[in-house]
Design an enzyme around this catalytic site. Structure first.
Site, short mmCIF file in Angstrom:
data_model
loop_
_atom_site.label_atom_id
_atom_site.label_comp_id
_atom_site.label_asym_id
_atom_site.label_seq_id
_atom_site.Cartn_x
_atom_site.Cartn_y
_atom_site.Cartn_z
N GLU A 89 0.11 -1.20 5.78
CA GLU A 89 1.20 -0.72 6.61
C GLU A 89 1.05 0.77 6.88
O GLU A 89 1.33 1.24 7.99
CB GLU A 89 2.54 -1.01 5.92
CG GLU A 89 3.78 -0.74 6.78
CD GLU A 89 4.30 0.69 6.70
OE1 GLU A 89 5.19 1.03 7.49
OE2 GLU A 89 3.81 1.49 5.86
N ASP A 147 0.83 -1.21 0.00
CA ASP A 147 0.00 0.00 0.00
C ASP A 147 0.86 1.25 0.00
O ASP A 147 2.05 1.22 0.33
CB ASP A 147 -0.97 0.00 1.18
CG ASP A 147 -0.27 -0.02 2.54
OD1 ASP A 147 0.72 -0.76 2.69
OD2 ASP A 147 -0.70 0.71 3.46
#
Length: 383
Positions: free
Chosen positions: A137, A75
């Site tokens: 994350e 991400d």
């Protein structure tokens, strides 16, 4: 493709094209990675309890204990309201730099990992190399927790883990812990001409935010560790939302704050101070309106990371990288969770500069990618 480019350049172009901003699904990117691995004879599996997002895990070599984990997150952060010089989801070369969202943080590392896969499968391996790509994350290191639980349930073990966050290919052996809260303030609306008869949620939130800032200034004068790029703990407010109209005393306001602490500092004690200030403000509010309230929701909580310089994993990275400079950083990673959750010695090292991460015109250089590929080949050869 020019021969001057590292192999990972073409892969990075594909990865950047996937808008994996944390609010979006990362499954299209995983589809690409799965097929890429399969094309090289490597099967993978997804681990997730969430709709539209997943971790990806693959093993090259024997199904055996030990070996190496190459870990990174898929991400990235939003580009909203950022002034980019080119399309952030099209890898663009200018002045010897490769621009794109996630180019540094941290699709550059993912691309390097995939670039060395053909070399990994080309030779017999005594010990496995594991590829672990996570999600979410950037919103608190939450997705990797599912992968850690899954691996522990399978009795997984490894000798070492490399987390490829952007460190400029320097070796990082520690980072601060992180915790975040959303605070919601509920007051009482009123016509703005009768403001004293209402309870202004924005003004109350502002007073609490000022108190949080005061704590931050105290932290800056307290415990410090000069090995860190920023030696002291921090606390800050990053988002705020509230109100309905200029002529209405607002009955709602919410804001998000986070803090990053050094080892030995008590996250609960910091929150207790914020809660104490909130309790005093809430008591004032309820003198006017008993239904007033200040509530908190914890958004994430990840541990700090520390690995001793004399650890075998660190010594190996020093030998292979040719650098004995060891750093600690203020930003957070999944390293603390992986090391504590799996019991695997973990080092942080990857291409790109954290100073350009999360900013417009984020970039990585071909030289950084090339250096990362070289290090990964050396590391995997010894795994």
């Amino acid at each position: 493709m020019s021969m001057s480019f590292p192999v990972s350049r073409g892969i990075l172009e594909r990865l950047v094209a996937f808008d994996t901003t944390s609010r979006n699904s990362n499954l299209p990117l995983l589809d690409f990675v799965e097929q890429y691995l399969l094309d090289h004879g490597v099967t993978s599996r997804r681990v997730s309890r969430s709709d539209g997002k997943a971790n990806l895990f693959a093993t090259i070599g024997p199904d055996a204990p030990g070996g190496l984990i190459l870990s990174g997150h898929t991400d990235c952060v939003p580009v909203d309201d950022q002034d980019w010089s080119s399309d952030p989801f099209v890898l663009t070369e200018r002045d010897g730099r490769l621009f794109g969202r996630g180019a540094a943080d941290m699709k550059g590392f993912l691309a390097c990992v995939l670039a060395v896969v053909p070399d990994l499968v080309a030779r017999p391996r005594a010990r496995p190399v594991h590829i672990a790509f996570s999600y979410d994350e950037e919103v608190g290191c939450t997705g990797v927790l599912e992968l850690i639980d899954d691996l522990n349930s399978r009795g997984f073990s490894a000798d070492m883990c490399l987390v490829g966050e952007p460190t400029g290919m320097e070796l990082v052996i520690g980072h601060k812990s992180g915790r975040s809260y959303r605070c919601r303030v509920t007051g009482l609306e009123a016509h703005s001409s009768l403001a004293p008869r209402g309870v202004n949620a924005i003004e109350t939130a502002a007073r609490l935010i000022v108190g949080i800032g005061d704590i931050g200034r105290e932290l800056a004068l307290g415990l410090s560790d000069d090995d860190f790029d920023l030696p002291h703990a921090t606390i800050s407010t990053g988002m705020i939302d509230g109100g309905t109209g200029i002529n209405i005393v607002p009955n709602h306001c919410s804001f998000v704050f986070e803090y990053r602490l050094l080892a030995g500092q008590d996250a609960d004690a910091i929150f207790a101070r914020v809660r104490s200030t909130a309790d005093a403000l809430e008591a004032e509010m309820r003198k006017i309106h008993p239904g007033s309230a200040i509530t908190f929701e914890q958004l994430y909580d990840y541990p700090g990371h520390a690995i001793a310089p004399e650890t075998l994993a660190v010594k190996k990275m020093i030998a292979l990288s040719g650098s004995n400079r060891l750093a600690k950083v203020a930003y957070g990673t999944e390293a603390g969770l992986l090391q504590t959750g799996l019991g695997v010695p973990t080092v942080i090292c990857g291409p790109g500069d954290i100073a350009v991460a999360h900013k417009p015109d984020e970039f990585v250089t071909p030289d950084q990618l090339r250096r990362c590929e070289t290090l990964l080949k050396r590391l995997c050869a010894e795994a």
